[in-house]
Design a protein around this motif. Structure first.
Motif, PDB file in Angstrom:
ATOM      1  N   VAL A 108     -41.355 -58.094 -40.567  1.00  0.00           N
ATOM      2  CA  VAL A 108     -40.596 -58.731 -41.641  1.00  0.00           C
ATOM      3  C   VAL A 108     -41.002 -58.151 -42.992  1.00  0.00           C
ATOM      4  O   VAL A 108     -40.163 -57.793 -43.823  1.00  0.00           O
ATOM      5  CB  VAL A 108     -40.823 -60.264 -41.619  1.00  0.00           C
ATOM      6  N   VAL A 109     -42.316 -58.032 -43.203  1.00  0.00           N
ATOM      7  CA  VAL A 109     -42.805 -57.558 -44.490  1.00  0.00           C
ATOM      8  C   VAL A 109     -42.424 -56.090 -44.709  1.00  0.00           C
ATOM      9  O   VAL A 109     -42.067 -55.682 -45.807  1.00  0.00           O
ATOM     10  CB  VAL A 109     -44.326 -57.761 -44.577  1.00  0.00           C
ATOM     11  N   VAL A 162     -39.013 -55.676 -46.149  1.00  0.00           N
ATOM     12  CA  VAL A 162     -38.990 -55.935 -47.597  1.00  0.00           C
ATOM     13  C   VAL A 162     -39.589 -54.751 -48.348  1.00  0.00           C
ATOM     14  O   VAL A 162     -39.057 -54.300 -49.368  1.00  0.00           O
ATOM     15  CB  VAL A 162     -39.770 -57.228 -47.922  1.00  0.00           C
ATOM     16  N   LEU A 163     -40.694 -54.229 -47.814  1.00  0.00           N
ATOM     17  CA  LEU A 163     -41.392 -53.126 -48.482  1.00  0.00           C
ATOM     18  C   LEU A 163     -40.483 -51.895 -48.592  1.00  0.00           C
ATOM     19  O   LEU A 163     -40.353 -51.291 -49.663  1.00  0.00           O
ATOM     20  CB  LEU A 163     -42.674 -52.782 -47.714  1.00  0.00           C
ATOM     21  N   GLY A 174     -37.770 -52.414 -51.026  1.00  0.00           N
ATOM     22  CA  GLY A 174     -38.278 -52.325 -52.390  1.00  0.00           C
ATOM     23  C   GLY A 174     -38.517 -50.887 -52.813  1.00  0.00           C
ATOM     24  O   GLY A 174     -38.078 -50.462 -53.885  1.00  0.00           O
ATOM     25  N   ILE A 175     -39.199 -50.119 -51.966  1.00  0.00           N
ATOM     26  CA  ILE A 175     -39.531 -48.739 -52.340  1.00  0.00           C
ATOM     27  C   ILE A 175     -38.266 -47.893 -52.489  1.00  0.00           C
ATOM     28  O   ILE A 175     -38.106 -47.172 -53.479  1.00  0.00           O
ATOM     29  CB  ILE A 175     -40.477 -48.113 -51.289  1.00  0.00           C
TER      30      ILE A 175
END
Lengths: 426, 397
Positions: free
Chosen positions: A213-214, A217-218, A221-222
């Motif tokens: 999950v994280v 998101v990462l 974002g990047i």
């Protein structure tokens, strides 16, 4: 059979044959009979099979709307009745009956929407060809899921792997001026995402779902950050990758219906067929595959036999990342020739659904991805011909089907036994 | 592993020392610092001035280093100015932080509560959407007296979320389907459902072709502090935090939920109805996420749009993880991420750093906090190599 021989006390909470299948089939059959049949439009639905440039012309299929659906509805009711009969005998309904049932339902649905639309003719050939194209990233994503989960690592990060692949393909292809270099780079980017997944879940024993999950998101974002700060500053240099060529195989590509599907694809499209075959062959026909499956089902037993469980998982997750990364390049090298934020648009989660709906089997996942690609393309086609079905409900289809699948209403989806559990030697 | 621990049980003093140096508190702070530094480096690497000075790095390395320092710190200063304090507006940016934190805290509590019951609630997004949809509809379509209206808006929002979450709990309890898959799929179903509704006459603003609802009636929205966007929903978030803390610590149900979270088989043997606990946990978690939807639709936005939930549901997961699934931990994690969100707007305007950097920092924080050995290795705290407990502690404990 086994259900009959087992004493009932072994299964205290559940009846020998669950009610689910007969009930589900009955509900669907009644919907088809009443909604699609009795209440359906009587206009004819026309399905064109040939497109311009085909080697020979196939006739257009014509289904009178109401009549066809009444016939199909009656057939489905009979099938549902048979399912009740089987249950009474203490037997489950055969799988092929459920599959034929589902196919008839899809046909009936198509006839119903097309005959009720403003334009009652659609090109089935184009619909199918488009479905395969839309399914390409789904297939790669689901193969990544199969590779990871078969070895016992949950891969929620498919979305992130696809997105990383799409971004890297775009930027590398732009800077080198060669989309093929972009394709390779996309695989590496997917592997990089996988590497983080592998390190955190295997080395640091962080819960695999959390990491997945994280990671999504990462990566979001990047890529979003670099899109704004790097790509948008100089799109000519960083965000104009150019497309991979569509390769037509002369002669074969002009066969109606299957020609464009099998013999008129981009490199990524051909790679998809190859990847499905290789993953299937690898998992079921080689020693490596046997070991992977052993690690996913019973890591302790595998370890006892000398298989290095965590090393195996590590490489499988990495391999999965390469596959999904290549799939991600589809977005920026085949579909359109630039990157935008969130270009993968949740397809990683549909791929995850395909893994489950395909029962963690590469061929099954491939079929499920094709089905979801079909639903995706049908949604576009239906909006064009103007049907009463809101496009949002078509878009919901893959997710609803998956909910039904995991809830056991359509067959039973059971993943590898050890999936999600980190392995530590005692 | 547990045996090792018993054998090597240190004295109480050592224990305390270890708790301070290696416990979650220090690791959390260090994790946040590392994440911020990496985020700062990412900002610096893509900064124009840094790239320029890198060209003549060997001639004048000082230029390069000062450019790196400037790029990183300027962005974070802008972030601080936009979220806590700046000389022009005083502390009023902090009110904006509280506003942005409100839905994060509510939804984060939902995720945290489910974690404690051993359930991965990835479905906060869908629960927020359904909660906001129902609350929004009551808000703009009904005409009711002043206090009653807002109460009904809240109640319907909670019910919407509870239904969407409870359905997942029911399916899991009945069929054994995995809640992660179910909640992900339910998110998309909710998303398309709202998208569909926003294109119907029932939800669309009269005379508009855009998918935007009428403005909620003045009796249906949270009263707000004059001169800011901060509304009474923040008090609701505090109340919910207290409620969840009470529920988990003091109530029978909370005890059952934690028991199921630790070991469902043992809980079952001890007489806990695991199916009921699963359904209730998901329903309450859904209601909490629904409260986030209420805060959005009746507090911050005051209209219903297809994008009402933004990425709140996914942010909520990181909030709950950073808060280690405790109610007050979640509350402060919500404040921190709310500050990032609020400050990022100012940062984007004044330094041109894209808001996406917040996602990067946020996810890095969670990754680092989930892997204490990694953080300790970075800071050289790993003198004695001890195997940490599996990170299920993140979700469970």
């Amino acid at each position: 059979m086994t259900a009959q021989t087992l004493p009932t006390s072994v299964l205290p909470t559940r009846p020998a044959v669950p009610l689910k299948t007969p009930v589900f089939l009955t509900v669907i059959a009644v919907i088809v009979l009443v909604c699609f049949g009795l209440l359906g439009s009587s206009a004819a639905a026309n399905f064109r099979l040939s497109t311009a440039g085909d080697a020979f012309v196939l006739p257009t299929l014509v289904f009178p709307g109401k009549a066809s659906n009444l016939v199909i509805g009656v057939l489905l009711v009979l099938a549902a009745g048979y399912s009740w009969y089987r249950r009474k005998q203490g037997l489950v309904t055969q799988r092929w009956i459920v599959i034929v049932f589902a196919a008839l339902f899809v046909l009936s649905f198509l006839i119903w929407v097309v005959s009720g639309a403003n334009v009652t003719t659609i090109s089935l050939a184009a619909l199918l060809a488009g479905a395969v194209v839309l399914a390409v990233p789904l297939v790669f994503g689901s193969l990544s899921g199969v590779l990871c989960e078969r070895s016992g690592v949950v891969n929620i990060a498919i979305e992130g792997q696809l997105l990383a692949g799409a971004f890297t393909a775009a930027i590398v292809a732009s800077m080198t001026g060669n989309p093929f270099v972009g394709l390779v780079a996309a695989g590496l980017a997917g592997a990089l995402v996988s590497l983080v997944l592998a390190v955190f879940s295997i080395k640091y024993l962080v819960n695999q779902i959390i990491v997945g999950v994280v990671l999504n998101v990462l990566v979001s974002g990047i890529t979003g950050f670099l899109f704004t700060t790097v790509m948008q500053r100089d799109p000519d240099l960083f965000n104009s990758p150019g497309r991979l060529p569509i390769i037509e195989i002369p002669g074969l590509s002009s066969i109606p219906v299957i020609g464009p599907i099998l013999f008129k694809q981009s490199v990524v499209g051909y790679l998809m067929y190859l990847a499905v075959f290789l993953v299937w062959f690898g998992l079921y026909k080689t020693r490596w595959g046997l070991r992977v499956r052993a690690v996913g089902e019973h890591p302790k037993a595998a370890d006892t036999l000398g298989i290095k469980v965590n090393v195996m998982r590590f490489w499988n997750v990495t391999l999965g990342g390469i596959v999904a990364g290549i799939g991600g390049s589809f977005f920026t090298l085949v579909a359109i020739d630039s990157f935008t934020k969130e270009i993968s648009g949740g397809r990683g989660f549909i791929a995850l659904a395909a893994v489950i709906f395909g029962r963690w089997n590469p061929i099954g996942a491939f079929m499920a991805a094709l089905l979801f690609g079909f639903a995706d393309n049908l949604q576009v086609t239906l909006t064009i011909i103007g049907t009463p079905v809101p496009s949002q409900f078509m878009a919901m289809m893959p997710y609803l089907v998956t909910i039904f699948a995991v809830a056991g209403l359509v067959g039973r989806s059971r993943g590898p036994a050890a999936v999600g559990e980190p392995y530590t030697k005692e | 592993m547990s045996e090792n621990k018993r054998v090597a049980a240190p004295k109480a003093q050592n224990d305390l020392f270890r708790k301070i140096t290696q416990g979650p508190g220090l690791v959390s702070v260090l994790g946040v610092i590392v994440a911020l530094v990496i985020g700062g480096l990412l900002i610096a690497v893509t900064d124009r001035r840094v790239i320029e000075t890198a060209g003549y790095f060997f001639a004048r390395p000082g230029d390069f280093l000062s450019a790196v320092w400037k790029a990183g710190t300027q962005s974070y200063v802008a972030l601080f100015n936009g979220s806590i304090y700046n000389s022009a507006q005083g502390f009023s940016p902090f009110l904006e932080t509280l506003t942005v934190s409100t839905p994060l805290i509510c939804a984060g509590l939902g995720v945290a509560l489910a974690f404690r019951a051993g359930l991965f609630n990835i479905g906060a997004q869908g629960q927020i959407i359904i909660g906001a949809t129902m609350a929004g509809y009551v808000g703009f379509a009904w005409n009711l007296p002043i206090v009653l209206h807002l109460l009904l808006v809240i109640v319907f929002g909670l019910i919407g979320g509870a239904l969407w979450g409870g359905l997942v709990g029911l399916l899991k309890a009945r069929t054994g389907a995995h809640e992660v898959i179910l909640t992900i799929m339910f998110n998309y179903v909710a998303l398309y459902l709202l998208d569909f509704l926003m294109n119907t006459e029932m939800f669309r603003r009269p005379g508009s072709t855009n998918p935007i609802s009428p403005v909620l009636g003045s009796s249906a929205v949270f009263p707000s502090l004059p001169g800011s966007r901060l509304h009474l929903g923040f008090v609701m978030a505090i109340a919910l935090t207290i409620f969840v803390a009470w529920l988990l610590k003091r109530s029978t149900l909370g005890f059952e939920l934690r028991a199921v979270g630790h070991n469902p088989a043992a809980a079952q043997t001890a007489g806990v109805n695991v199916a009921r606990a699963t359904i209730l946990a998901m329903a309450i978690a859904g209601a909490l996420a629904g409260a986030a939807g209420v805060a959005q639709v009746a507090g911050t936005e005051k209209v219903l749009t297809a994008g009402i939930a933004g990425s709140l549901g996914f942010d909520a997961i990181t909030v709950a993880l950073l808060g280690r699934s405790t109610p007050w931990g979640t509350f402060f994690a919500g404040l921190l991420f709310g500050a990032f969100r609020a400050g990022a707007v100012n940062m984007q305007i004044s330094t041109g750093t894209p808001i996406d950097i917040v996602l990067v920092v946020q996810s890095l924080i969670v990754l680092f906090i989930a892997a204490p050995p990694l953080v300790k290795a970075i800071f050289g705290l790993n003198k004695k190599k001890r195997k940490t407990r599996s990170a299920t502690t993140m979700a469970g404990a």
